[in-house]
Design an enzyme around this catalytic site. Structure first.
Site, PDB file in Angstrom:
ATOM      1  N   ARG A  34       0.832  -1.206   0.000  1.00 45.42           N
ATOM      2  CA  ARG A  34       0.000   0.000   0.000  1.00 45.42           C
ATOM      3  C   ARG A  34       0.868   1.259   0.000  1.00 45.42           C
ATOM      4  NH1 ARG A  34      -4.686  -2.008  -0.028  1.00 45.42           N
ATOM      5  NH2 ARG A  34      -5.068  -3.952   1.077  1.00 45.42           N
ATOM      6  N   ASN A  92       5.190   6.776 -13.243  1.00 45.66           N
ATOM      7  CA  ASN A  92       5.907   8.033 -13.447  1.00 45.66           C
ATOM      8  C   ASN A  92       7.379   7.724 -13.709  1.00 45.66           C
ATOM      9  OD1 ASN A  92       3.593   9.641 -12.802  1.00 45.66           O
ATOM     10  ND2 ASN A  92       3.938   9.186 -10.642  1.00 45.66           N
ATOM     11  N   GLU A 100       9.137  10.329  -7.948  1.00 48.05           N
ATOM     12  CA  GLU A 100       9.733  10.672  -6.653  1.00 48.05           C
ATOM     13  C   GLU A 100      10.732   9.608  -6.210  1.00 48.05           C
ATOM     14  OE1 GLU A 100       8.102  10.675  -2.058  1.00 48.05           O
ATOM     15  OE2 GLU A 100       6.684  11.123  -3.660  1.00 48.05           O
ATOM     16  N   VAL A 101      10.380   8.344  -6.379  1.00 43.07           N
ATOM     17  CA  VAL A 101      11.229   7.250  -5.909  1.00 43.07           C
ATOM     18  C   VAL A 101      11.857   6.552  -7.123  1.00 43.07           C
ATOM     19  CG1 VAL A 101      11.321   5.099  -4.598  1.00 43.07           C
ATOM     20  CG2 VAL A 101       9.754   6.923  -3.880  1.00 43.07           C
ATOM     21  N   HIS A 105       8.016   1.526 -10.213  1.00 39.77           N
ATOM     22  CA  HIS A 105       6.794   1.107  -9.520  1.00 39.77           C
ATOM     23  C   HIS A 105       5.589   1.477 -10.361  1.00 39.77           C
ATOM     24  CE1 HIS A 105       8.040   5.117  -8.149  1.00 39.77           C
ATOM     25  NE2 HIS A 105       6.753   5.428  -8.078  1.00 39.77           N
TER      26      HIS A 105
HETATM   27  P1  5GP Z   1       6.217   8.458  -7.612  1.00 43.03           P
HETATM   28  O1  5GP Z   1       5.963   9.945  -7.512  1.00 43.03           O
HETATM   29  O2  5GP Z   1       7.691   8.139  -7.547  1.00 43.03           O
HETATM   30  O3  5GP Z   1       5.532   7.832  -8.791  1.00 43.03           O
HETATM   31  O4  5GP Z   1       5.501   7.816  -6.365  1.00 43.03           O
HETATM   32  C1  5GP Z   1       6.167   7.432  -5.205  1.00 43.03           C
HETATM   33  C2  5GP Z   1       5.109   6.979  -4.219  1.00 43.03           C
HETATM   34  O5  5GP Z   1       5.758   6.347  -3.155  1.00 43.03           O
HETATM   35  C3  5GP Z   1       4.265   8.114  -3.641  1.00 43.03           C
HETATM   36  O6  5GP Z   1       2.897   7.903  -3.964  1.00 43.03           O
HETATM   37  C4  5GP Z   1       4.534   8.023  -2.135  1.00 43.03           C
HETATM   38  O7  5GP Z   1       3.384   8.261  -1.349  1.00 43.03           O
HETATM   39  C5  5GP Z   1       5.043   6.610  -1.973  1.00 43.03           C
HETATM   40  N1  5GP Z   1       5.960   6.431  -0.865  1.00 43.03           N
HETATM   41  C6  5GP Z   1       7.037   7.211  -0.559  1.00 43.03           C
HETATM   42  N2  5GP Z   1       7.675   6.741   0.522  1.00 43.03           N
HETATM   43  C7  5GP Z   1       6.988   5.619   0.890  1.00 43.03           C
HETATM   44  C8  5GP Z   1       7.178   4.679   1.955  1.00 43.03           C
HETATM   45  O8  5GP Z   1       8.087   4.765   2.753  1.00 43.03           O
HETATM   46  N3  5GP Z   1       6.268   3.661   2.029  1.00 43.03           N
HETATM   47  C9  5GP Z   1       5.238   3.523   1.139  1.00 43.03           C
HETATM   48  N4  5GP Z   1       4.411   2.482   1.313  1.00 43.03           N
HETATM   49  N5  5GP Z   1       5.052   4.394   0.139  1.00 43.03           N
HETATM   50  C10 5GP Z   1       5.905   5.426   0.012  1.00 43.03           C
END
Ligand code: 5GP
Length: 122
Positions: A34, A92, A100-101, A105
């Site tokens: 989640r 993304n 962001e990460v 994913h």
């Molecule tokens: P992005 O912007 O890279 O597509 O999305 C990264 C997602 O990772 C975001 O929706 C954010 O809420 C989620 N996220 C960031 N840190 C954590 C974490 O420590 N645990 C979980 N479960 N989600 C995370």
């Protein structure tokens, strides 16, 4: 394109068990858990266990077994979360995709009508 994987990213830490997660499904090559900041009643992230930065990296370099396992996990998440009326999948990538990460994913979002895909261009 060269992909440099940073093994200090938060999802790498989740995969190593250094940070807890709410697992929805797991197989040999993929983990689904989640999102910590849910944007919908269903908001699950599906990630490969291998070191892939983005969707294009995964599509180019992951083995067939990794790609099959990843999409098996997507199917299992949809079944478990019962998104029978529909869902949105988002990947993304890099700066313009506002990733962001830096570990590939796929967001699976559902449980409500998700609205139009994008805001009008400004
Ligand atoms: P992005 O912007 O890279 O597509 O999305 C990264 C997602 O990772 C975001 O929706 C954010 O809420 C989620 N996220 C960031 N840190 C954590 C974490 O420590 N645990 C979980 N479960 N989600 C995370």
């Amino acid at each position: 394109m060269q992909f440099d994987y940073d093994d200090q990213n938060i999802f790498a830490k989740i995969l190593r068990g250094e940070i807890p997660n709410q697992t929805v499904f797991e197989n040999d090559h993929a983990l689904a858990f989640r999102d910590i900041n849910e944007q919908a009643p269903v908001h699950v992230l599906v990630i490969p266990k291998g070191p892939y930065v983005s969707l294009d990296h995964f599509a180019r370099d992951a083995t067939a077994a990794e790609q099959i396992a990843f999409f098996d996990a997507v199917a299992e998440v949809c079944r478990i979360e019962q998104v029978d009326t529909g869902f949105r999948a988002i990947a993304n990538a890099r700066a313009d995709g506002v990733q962001e990460v830096p570990h590939f994913h796929l967001h699976i979002l559902g449980g409500r009508n998700m609205g139009r895909m994008l805001e009008p261009a400004t």
